[in-house]
Design a protein around this motif. Structure first.
Motif, PDB file in Angstrom:
ATOM      1  N   ARG A  67      43.400  45.489  51.983  1.00 19.45           N
ATOM      2  CA  ARG A  67      42.072  46.094  51.816  1.00 19.45           C
ATOM      3  C   ARG A  67      41.276  45.452  50.678  1.00 19.45           C
ATOM      4  NH1 ARG A  67      41.592  51.270  50.242  1.00 19.45           N
ATOM      5  NH2 ARG A  67      43.559  51.292  49.083  1.00 19.45           N
ATOM      6  N   PHE A  68      41.956  45.055  49.621  1.00 21.08           N
ATOM      7  CA  PHE A  68      41.304  44.479  48.441  1.00 21.08           C
ATOM      8  C   PHE A  68      41.584  42.977  48.380  1.00 21.08           C
ATOM      9  CE2 PHE A  68      41.318  48.470  45.474  1.00 21.08           C
ATOM     10  CZ  PHE A  68      40.738  49.211  46.484  1.00 21.08           C
ATOM     11  N   ILE A  69      40.623  42.242  47.839  1.00 19.63           N
ATOM     12  CA  ILE A  69      40.782  40.798  47.657  1.00 19.63           C
ATOM     13  C   ILE A  69      40.339  40.423  46.249  1.00 19.63           C
ATOM     14  CG2 ILE A  69      40.112  38.501  48.452  1.00 19.63           C
ATOM     15  CD1 ILE A  69      39.447  39.799  51.169  1.00 19.63           C
ATOM     16  N   ILE A  70      41.219  39.767  45.517  1.00 21.98           N
ATOM     17  CA  ILE A  70      40.872  39.266  44.194  1.00 21.98           C
ATOM     18  C   ILE A  70      40.513  37.786  44.318  1.00 21.98           C
ATOM     19  CG2 ILE A  70      43.285  38.732  43.602  1.00 21.98           C
ATOM     20  CD1 ILE A  70      42.594  39.525  40.692  1.00 21.98           C
ATOM     21  N   SER A  71      39.483  37.382  43.590  1.00 21.36           N
ATOM     22  CA  SER A  71      39.073  35.981  43.617  1.00 21.36           C
ATOM     23  C   SER A  71      38.487  35.627  42.262  1.00 21.36           C
ATOM     24  CB  SER A  71      38.055  35.719  44.737  1.00 21.36           C
ATOM     25  OG  SER A  71      36.868  36.476  44.524  1.00 21.36           O
ATOM     26  N   ARG A  72      38.285  34.329  42.053  1.00 27.50           N
ATOM     27  CA  ARG A  72      37.723  33.906  40.779  1.00 27.50           C
ATOM     28  C   ARG A  72      36.744  32.774  41.023  1.00 27.50           C
ATOM     29  NH1 ARG A  72      42.533  32.884  37.189  1.00 27.50           N
ATOM     30  NH2 ARG A  72      40.929  32.186  35.735  1.00 27.50           N
ATOM     31  N   ASP A  73      35.709  32.713  40.218  1.00 27.51           N
ATOM     32  CA  ASP A  73      34.738  31.631  40.237  1.00 27.51           C
ATOM     33  C   ASP A  73      34.670  31.106  38.807  1.00 27.51           C
ATOM     34  OD1 ASP A  73      32.522  29.951  40.248  1.00 27.51           O
ATOM     35  OD2 ASP A  73      31.383  31.225  41.611  1.00 27.51           O
ATOM     36  N   ASP A  74      35.418  30.057  38.552  1.00 29.60           N
ATOM     37  CA  ASP A  74      35.497  29.536  37.188  1.00 29.60           C
ATOM     38  C   ASP A  74      34.161  28.965  36.720  1.00 29.60           C
ATOM     39  OD1 ASP A  74      38.946  28.347  37.548  1.00 29.60           O
ATOM     40  OD2 ASP A  74      38.127  30.332  37.099  1.00 29.60           O
ATOM     41  N   ALA A  75      33.361  28.480  37.638  1.00 27.31           N
ATOM     42  CA  ALA A  75      32.048  27.952  37.248  1.00 27.31           C
ATOM     43  C   ALA A  75      31.159  29.060  36.684  1.00 27.31           C
ATOM     44  CB  ALA A  75      31.377  27.297  38.447  1.00 27.31           C
ATOM     45  N   LYS A  76      31.359  30.281  37.188  1.00 24.81           N
ATOM     46  CA  LYS A  76      30.587  31.427  36.692  1.00 24.81           C
ATOM     47  C   LYS A  76      31.364  32.223  35.655  1.00 24.81           C
ATOM     48  CE  LYS A  76      27.823  32.008  40.888  1.00 24.81           C
ATOM     49  NZ  LYS A  76      27.396  32.929  41.970  1.00 24.81           N
ATOM     50  N   ASN A  77      32.580  31.759  35.366  1.00 24.47           N
ATOM     51  CA  ASN A  77      33.429  32.447  34.385  1.00 24.47           C
ATOM     52  C   ASN A  77      33.623  33.917  34.755  1.00 24.47           C
ATOM     53  OD1 ASN A  77      34.895  31.329  32.277  1.00 24.47           O
ATOM     54  ND2 ASN A  77      33.673  32.357  30.715  1.00 24.47           N
ATOM     55  N   THR A  78      33.843  34.171  36.024  1.00 26.70           N
ATOM     56  CA  THR A  78      33.879  35.530  36.538  1.00 26.70           C
ATOM     57  C   THR A  78      35.029  35.694  37.540  1.00 26.70           C
ATOM     58  OG1 THR A  78      31.481  35.760  36.277  1.00 26.70           O
ATOM     59  CG2 THR A  78      32.552  37.296  37.771  1.00 26.70           C
ATOM     60  N   VAL A  79      35.619  36.882  37.505  1.00 27.41           N
ATOM     61  CA  VAL A  79      36.647  37.264  38.472  1.00 27.41           C
ATOM     62  C   VAL A  79      36.109  38.458  39.262  1.00 27.41           C
ATOM     63  CG1 VAL A  79      39.002  38.124  38.740  1.00 27.41           C
ATOM     64  CG2 VAL A  79      38.475  36.427  36.983  1.00 27.41           C
ATOM     65  N   TYR A  80      36.465  38.519  40.532  1.00 31.95           N
ATOM     66  CA  TYR A  80      35.949  39.559  41.412  1.00 31.95           C
ATOM     67  C   TYR A  80      37.079  40.365  42.037  1.00 31.95           C
ATOM     68  CZ  TYR A  80      31.849  36.537  41.159  1.00 31.95           C
ATOM     69  OH  TYR A  80      30.810  35.767  40.704  1.00 31.95           O
ATOM     70  N   LEU A  81      36.756  41.591  42.410  1.00 39.93           N
ATOM     71  CA  LEU A  81      37.656  42.403  43.218  1.00 39.93           C
ATOM     72  C   LEU A  81      36.821  42.984  44.359  1.00 39.93           C
ATOM     73  CD1 LEU A  81      40.582  43.478  43.465  1.00 39.93           C
ATOM     74  CD2 LEU A  81      39.751  45.578  42.370  1.00 39.93           C
ATOM     75  N   GLN A  82      37.007  42.433  45.543  1.00 43.91           N
ATOM     76  CA  GLN A  82      36.342  42.952  46.732  1.00 43.91           C
ATOM     77  C   GLN A  82      37.188  44.089  47.282  1.00 43.91           C
ATOM     78  OE1 GLN A  82      33.347  42.051  48.249  1.00 43.91           O
ATOM     79  NE2 GLN A  82      33.738  43.844  49.553  1.00 43.91           N
ATOM     80  N   MET A  83      36.587  45.264  47.377  1.00 47.93           N
ATOM     81  CA  MET A  83      37.318  46.447  47.816  1.00 47.93           C
ATOM     82  C   MET A  83      36.730  46.931  49.133  1.00 47.93           C
ATOM     83  SD  MET A  83      37.799  48.433  44.176  1.00 47.93           S
ATOM     84  CE  MET A  83      36.084  48.878  44.058  1.00 47.93           C
ATOM     85  N   ASN A  84      37.532  46.898  50.180  1.00 50.60           N
ATOM     86  CA  ASN A  84      37.103  47.308  51.515  1.00 50.60           C
ATOM     87  C   ASN A  84      37.901  48.523  51.971  1.00 50.60           C
ATOM     88  OD1 ASN A  84      35.395  44.963  51.659  1.00 50.60           O
ATOM     89  ND2 ASN A  84      37.177  43.752  52.253  1.00 50.60           N
ATOM     90  N   SER A  85      37.383  49.184  52.993  1.00 50.53           N
ATOM     91  CA  SER A  85      38.070  50.354  53.562  1.00 50.53           C
ATOM     92  C   SER A  85      38.493  51.325  52.462  1.00 50.53           C
ATOM     93  CB  SER A  85      39.295  49.905  54.374  1.00 50.53           C
ATOM     94  OG  SER A  85      38.919  49.025  55.413  1.00 50.53           O
ATOM     95  N   LEU A  86      37.566  51.634  51.604  1.00 46.33           N
ATOM     96  CA  LEU A  86      37.883  52.469  50.446  1.00 46.33           C
ATOM     97  C   LEU A  86      38.277  53.884  50.859  1.00 46.33           C
ATOM     98  CD1 LEU A  86      35.193  51.106  48.030  1.00 46.33           C
ATOM     99  CD2 LEU A  86      37.630  51.242  47.515  1.00 46.33           C
ATOM    100  N   LYS A  87      39.189  54.454  50.089  1.00 44.68           N
ATOM    101  CA  LYS A  87      39.697  55.802  50.325  1.00 44.68           C
ATOM    102  C   LYS A  87      39.420  56.655  49.097  1.00 44.68           C
ATOM    103  CE  LYS A  87      43.615  53.751  52.834  1.00 44.68           C
ATOM    104  NZ  LYS A  87      45.102  53.648  52.889  1.00 44.68           N
ATOM    105  N   PRO A  88      39.354  57.968  49.261  1.00 51.00           N
ATOM    106  CA  PRO A  88      39.143  58.838  48.096  1.00 51.00           C
ATOM    107  C   PRO A  88      40.190  58.619  47.005  1.00 51.00           C
ATOM    108  CG  PRO A  88      38.761  60.073  50.101  1.00 51.00           C
ATOM    109  CD  PRO A  88      39.288  58.719  50.533  1.00 51.00           C
ATOM    110  N   GLU A  89      41.394  58.276  47.384  1.00 58.09           N
ATOM    111  CA  GLU A  89      42.451  58.048  46.381  1.00 58.09           C
ATOM    112  C   GLU A  89      42.254  56.753  45.601  1.00 58.09           C
ATOM    113  OE1 GLU A  89      42.865  58.750  49.637  1.00 58.09           O
ATOM    114  OE2 GLU A  89      44.585  57.660  50.480  1.00 58.09           O
ATOM    115  N   ASP A  90      41.275  55.939  45.975  1.00 63.46           N
ATOM    116  CA  ASP A  90      40.935  54.756  45.179  1.00 63.46           C
ATOM    117  C   ASP A  90      40.009  55.104  44.010  1.00 63.46           C
ATOM    118  OD1 ASP A  90      40.701  52.943  48.255  1.00 63.46           O
ATOM    119  OD2 ASP A  90      42.338  52.850  46.791  1.00 63.46           O
ATOM    120  N   THR A  91      39.586  56.340  43.928  1.00 64.90           N
ATOM    121  CA  THR A  91      38.721  56.791  42.826  1.00 64.90           C
ATOM    122  C   THR A  91      39.447  56.668  41.499  1.00 64.90           C
ATOM    123  OG1 THR A  91      37.470  58.309  44.228  1.00 64.90           O
ATOM    124  CG2 THR A  91      37.508  58.769  41.855  1.00 64.90           C
TER     125      THR A  91
END
Length: 124
Positions: A67-91
């Protein structure tokens, strides 16, 4: 030393998606293996996902795998967490963290630098 700032949290309905960002300052994020953790009030901070310095290796908690995907863009000095199919327990409050270890790890104590967190709320 690196400073980490998370953003992208908010309120979303169950089944929806959010993308969290973790912007680094003071040092290149490519220096670090990066992780995402989350914490609910009164509970321990738990591992969500991690990505190696090279970006070639990732590691996920079973609860978010697929459901979740972690990625990084070193050119932007940023890391991402794409969260899909979210559930209430992800709160939770979501934190990004950095470690000099080369391999992605779920071990909280090896992460030396932490952001201030961003709130994610999933409504049912």
């Amino acid at each position: 030393q690196v400073q980490l700032v998370e953003s992208g949290g908010g309120l979303v309905q169950a089944g929806g998606s959010l993308r969290l960002s973790c912007a680094a300052a003071g040092r290149a994020v490519s220096t670090y293996t990066m992780g995402w953790f989350r914490q609910a009030p009164g509970k321990a901070r738990e591992f969500v996902a991690a990505i190696s310095r090279s970006g070639e290796s990732t590691y996920y908690a079973d609860s978010v795998k697929g459901r979740f995907i972690i990625s990084r863009d070193d050119a932007k000095n940023t890391v991402y967490l794409q969260m899909n199919s979210l559930k209430p327990e992800d709160t939770d409050v979501y934190y990004c963290a950095a470690t000099l270890m080369s391999a992605p790890t779920h071990i909280r104590s090896v992460y030396d630098y932490w952001g201030q967190g961003t709130q994610v709320t999933v409504s049912s």
